[in-house]
Design an enzyme around this catalytic site. Structure first.
Site, mmCIF file in Angstrom:
data_model
loop_
_atom_site.group_PDB
_atom_site.id
_atom_site.type_symbol
_atom_site.label_atom_id
_atom_site.label_comp_id
_atom_site.label_asym_id
_atom_site.label_seq_id
_atom_site.Cartn_x
_atom_site.Cartn_y
_atom_site.Cartn_z
ATOM 1 N N HIS A 1 2.855 -1.077 1.162
ATOM 2 C CA HIS A 1 1.655 -0.370 0.699
ATOM 3 C C HIS A 1 1.359 -0.718 -0.761
ATOM 4 O O HIS A 1 0.229 -1.094 -1.099
ATOM 5 C CB HIS A 1 1.879 1.135 0.858
ATOM 6 C CG HIS A 1 0.756 1.998 0.373
ATOM 7 N ND1 HIS A 1 -0.136 2.597 1.232
ATOM 8 C CD2 HIS A 1 0.386 2.379 -0.877
ATOM 9 C CE1 HIS A 1 -1.010 3.303 0.528
ATOM 10 N NE2 HIS A 1 -0.708 3.183 -0.758
ATOM 11 N N GLU A 2 2.365 -0.604 -1.639
ATOM 12 C CA GLU A 2 2.136 -0.845 -3.058
ATOM 13 C C GLU A 2 1.816 -2.314 -3.334
ATOM 14 O O GLU A 2 0.938 -2.628 -4.139
ATOM 15 C CB GLU A 2 3.347 -0.405 -3.883
ATOM 16 C CG GLU A 2 3.738 1.049 -3.737
ATOM 17 C CD GLU A 2 2.584 2.022 -3.905
ATOM 18 O OE1 GLU A 2 1.564 1.668 -4.546
ATOM 19 O OE2 GLU A 2 2.684 3.141 -3.394
ATOM 20 N N HIS B 1 -1.699 -3.088 -2.516
ATOM 21 C CA HIS B 1 -2.626 -2.711 -3.584
ATOM 22 C C HIS B 1 -2.795 -3.877 -4.562
ATOM 23 O O HIS B 1 -3.889 -4.101 -5.100
ATOM 24 C CB HIS B 1 -2.123 -1.477 -4.326
ATOM 25 C CG HIS B 1 -2.520 -0.180 -3.691
ATOM 26 N ND1 HIS B 1 -3.821 0.116 -3.358
ATOM 27 C CD2 HIS B 1 -1.785 0.905 -3.331
ATOM 28 C CE1 HIS B 1 -3.875 1.330 -2.825
ATOM 29 N NE2 HIS B 1 -2.650 1.821 -2.792
ATOM 30 N N TYR C 1 -11.757 2.480 -6.653
ATOM 31 C CA TYR C 1 -10.926 3.580 -6.168
ATOM 32 C C TYR C 1 -11.647 4.919 -6.302
ATOM 33 O O TYR C 1 -11.286 5.775 -7.103
ATOM 34 C CB TYR C 1 -9.603 3.603 -6.927
ATOM 35 C CG TYR C 1 -8.481 4.248 -6.157
ATOM 36 C CD1 TYR C 1 -7.839 3.564 -5.130
ATOM 37 C CD2 TYR C 1 -8.060 5.534 -6.454
ATOM 38 C CE1 TYR C 1 -6.796 4.152 -4.436
ATOM 39 C CE2 TYR C 1 -7.024 6.126 -5.761
ATOM 40 C CZ TYR C 1 -6.403 5.427 -4.750
ATOM 41 O OH TYR C 1 -5.374 6.015 -4.057
ATOM 42 N N GLU D 1 -7.133 2.587 0.150
ATOM 43 C CA GLU D 1 -5.899 3.242 0.596
ATOM 44 C C GLU D 1 -5.551 2.854 2.028
ATOM 45 O O GLU D 1 -4.395 2.609 2.370
ATOM 46 C CB GLU D 1 -6.037 4.755 0.485
ATOM 47 C CG GLU D 1 -5.621 5.336 -0.844
ATOM 48 C CD GLU D 1 -4.165 5.041 -1.173
ATOM 49 O OE1 GLU D 1 -3.292 5.233 -0.302
ATOM 50 O OE2 GLU D 1 -3.896 4.611 -2.291
ATOM 51 N N ASP E 1 -9.246 14.486 -5.047
ATOM 52 C CA ASP E 1 -8.620 13.271 -4.525
ATOM 53 C C ASP E 1 -9.570 12.077 -4.652
ATOM 54 O O ASP E 1 -9.691 11.270 -3.740
ATOM 55 C CB ASP E 1 -8.186 13.493 -3.065
ATOM 56 C CG ASP E 1 -7.476 12.297 -2.454
ATOM 57 O OD1 ASP E 1 -6.797 11.573 -3.196
ATOM 58 O OD2 ASP E 1 -7.613 12.096 -1.230
ATOM 59 N N HIS F 1 -7.409 9.427 -0.095
ATOM 60 C CA HIS F 1 -6.253 9.487 0.809
ATOM 61 C C HIS F 1 -6.585 10.273 2.067
ATOM 62 O O HIS F 1 -6.128 9.931 3.167
ATOM 63 C CB HIS F 1 -5.056 10.126 0.107
ATOM 64 C CG HIS F 1 -4.662 9.425 -1.142
ATOM 65 N ND1 HIS F 1 -4.959 9.897 -2.401
ATOM 66 C CD2 HIS F 1 -3.998 8.257 -1.332
ATOM 67 C CE1 HIS F 1 -4.501 9.055 -3.312
ATOM 68 N NE2 HIS F 1 -3.907 8.060 -2.691
#
Length: 571
Positions: free
Chosen positions: A384-385, A388, A399, A408, A477, A482
């Site tokens: 996931h990271e 990004h 974002y 995301e 958020d 998310h």
């Protein structure tokens, strides 16, 4: 029976759940884009025909044709658009271009388009909102403030929030046009990365004519290496598994370090993993010389190169596995596709229940031992990271709002597919290996197969949405980046695995085809402001490229994409 759906306006006053994501929330401001390419159920539509023009001329002429009758005639049609990258695809005979909009040569933040040409140089697909009336806008282009002055303003602002920063991981700045609340500003975008006293990837927009801060957000994401010799390192990860991995050794001192090449196929990508705390540095502290590094070396003096930092070992090992996925499956040369070093830092903060990509490196907290264990222990978390990072170096999705939810979601999707590729176990839960360490088998942080099975206090239903009509429309958020990601996650799951959703049956095409479609959509079609409908169009265009229509009808792969998105309300 299919339930009748009503669009809900969700209050933004609901409490934020304790943990919203695996990456630190970061922000953006542009509205979502509208697709310029129209979907055809039978065949790809030619949007613009070339007539003896070069490929660059075709791209600019097409984009300029989308500007509705500018009142001021441009000296050079197409000067609003600058081509920033181009890619020939020999597999499909197509040509793909990424552009950014500019005003008198100054780039406009968050703008961008992708344009695809067929082998005859005709435009057959394009995504990205085109700015109207830019030619008649009056925007200052002369800065009264120097770049150094803007950086000083930002450092003062950052340190007023988190305390003195003795060493920044990195500070970058750029002069651009920043659209904000209906007005265009000449501004410096200053990006400042920190790890101590707090991890952050701070973005500040400083008015270049007045020095005022227009907007800001937190986007959270010596040894001479040439003298080190490659060795095979060993150690236990956070789950107690004995692992072997590439490391490096200084033969003079006998000290080994968590350095090592990630070598798969014919490409070698350098890796380095560190400890962010005041861990015993032993002989060397690389913090002052290794660009982007914050923290201390993870070292061992063991003759067998046995390391004793499970969190760092997990981060190092998982980084290698995710890189292997991108190298072999997508032929990508590291996160930037240009061989950048993969830097991971473990032990961020005290009981930090998070992980992040901060623009330079992957950062992992140790968790509090109750809600989370060490976050470096999740292969899909690393996926996931690191994704990004791939997103930042491709579509660079803003974002905020829908584009942030797609950001995301793609990190979830490709991160999970990296784990499936490595383990050969097909499951669609995110973070199942690092959540609630004392309660085995209770699932992960987010479910991609059934997003609504996870709870959130932001929604009146108490659950994450899995249909576009039910999306969160509040301001918390970052506009639900998310919360709403589950809508796109559900579509990806259905494309891969199939199933019946809201009375629509989708015939799954498997993970290998699904990952090719989403990677192509990300790297060739999506733009910074792409939303859910753009995501659908990008996925359809990618599927059509890879699996062309036959006899005037969509391929099974393209049909699966169409059906999956229709079933989640993205029509």
């Amino acid at each position: 029976m299919k339930k009748k759906r009503q669009k809900k306006k969700i209050s933004s006053k609901a409490a934020i759940p304790a943990v919203l994501a695996l990456s630190v929330a970061f922000g953006g401001l542009l509205p979502t884009s509208s697709a310029l390419a129209a979907e055809s159920a039978n065949t790809a539509t030619v949007l613009f025909q070339a007539e003896g023009l070069s490929k660059h001329e075709v791209v600019k002429a097409y984009l300029q044709s989308q500007v509705q009758a500018p009142t001021v005639k441009l000296a050079d049609p197409g000067e609003q658009f600058k081509i920033v990258s181009e890619q020939e695809d020999s597999e499909t005979g197509t040509y793909h271009v990424r552009t950014v909009e500019q005003y008198k040569g100054i780039p406009i933040y968050g703008s961008g388009q992708t344009v695809a040409l067929d082998s005859s140089h005709n435009v057959y697909a394009s995504l990205g909102k085109v700015t109207q009336n830019l030619a008649r806008s009056i925007i200052p282009t002369e800065a009264s403030l120097s770049e150094d002055e803007a950086v000083s303003i930002v450092k003062e602002q950052v340190e007023s929030q988190i305390g003195e920063v003795k060493n920044y991981d990195g500070v970058k700045s750029q002069l651009l046009i920043y659209p904000h609340k209906g007005k265009y500003y000449l501004a410096y975008l200053v990006k400042a990365s920190t790890s101590i006293p707090e991890p952050g990837y701070f973005h500040y927009f400083v008015d270049a004519t007045s020095g005022e801060v227009i907007d800001s957000f937190n986007k959270i994401h010596t040894v001479d290496e040439e003298t080190l010799s490659p060795v095979l390192g060993r150690g236990l990860d956070v789950h107690g598994n004995l692992l072997s991995f590439n490391a490096a050794k200084d033969m003079e001192t006998g000290t080994s370090y968590l350095y090592g090449p990630s070598v798969w196929s014919t490409t070698s990508v350098p890796m380095a993993t560190f400890n962010a705390k005041a861990f015993d540095p032993l002989l060397f502290n690389l913090g002052s010389v290794l660009l982007g590094f914050t923290g201390y070396e993870v070292t061992t003096a063991s003759g067998s190169n046995f390391f004793h930092d499970p969190a760092a070992i997990s981060a190092h090992y998982n980084s290698d596995k995710v890189n292997r996925y991108y190298q072999i499956t997508h032929k990508r040369n590291s996160l930037d596709n240009n061989g950048m070093k993969l830097i991971s830092t473990a032990h961020i903060g005290t009981k930090w229940n998070n992980a992040a990509w901060n623009g330079i490196q992957m950062m992992y907290g140790d968790g509090d031992g109750i809600k989370f264990g060490s976050l470096s222990g999740g292969l899909d978390v690393a996926g996931h990271e690191m994704t990004h990072g791939v997103i930042e170096h491709s579509a660079d999705l803003v974002y905020q709002g829908e584009s942030g939810a797609i950001n995301e979601s793609l990190a979830d999707i490709l991160g999970n597919l990296a784990e499936i590729y490595t383990t050969k176990e097909v499951e669609w839960e995110l973070g199942e290996d690092i959540t609630t360490p004392n309660i085995p088998g209770d699932g992960g942080l987010r479910s991609m197969s059934d997003p609504a099975s996870k709870k959130t206090s932001l929604m009146p239903s108490g659950h994450y949405p899995d249909h576009y009509d039910d999306r969160y429309l509040g301001t918390e958020d970052k506009g639900g980046v998310h919360i709403n990601s589950g809508i796109n996650n559900k579509a990806a799951y259905l494309i891969s695995q199939g199933g019946t959703n809201n009375d629509i049956t989708i015939k799954g095409i498997g993970t290998s085809k699904t990952e090719k479609i989403y990677y192509r959509a990300l790297t060739l079609y999506l733009t910074p402001s792409s939303g859910f409908h753009d995501m659908r169009e990008a996925a359809i265009s990618a599927a059509r490229d890879l699996y062309p229509d036959k006899n005037g009808a969509p391929s099974a792969e393209t049909q699966a994409v169409m059906d999956a998105y229709t079933s989640v309300g993205v029509n």
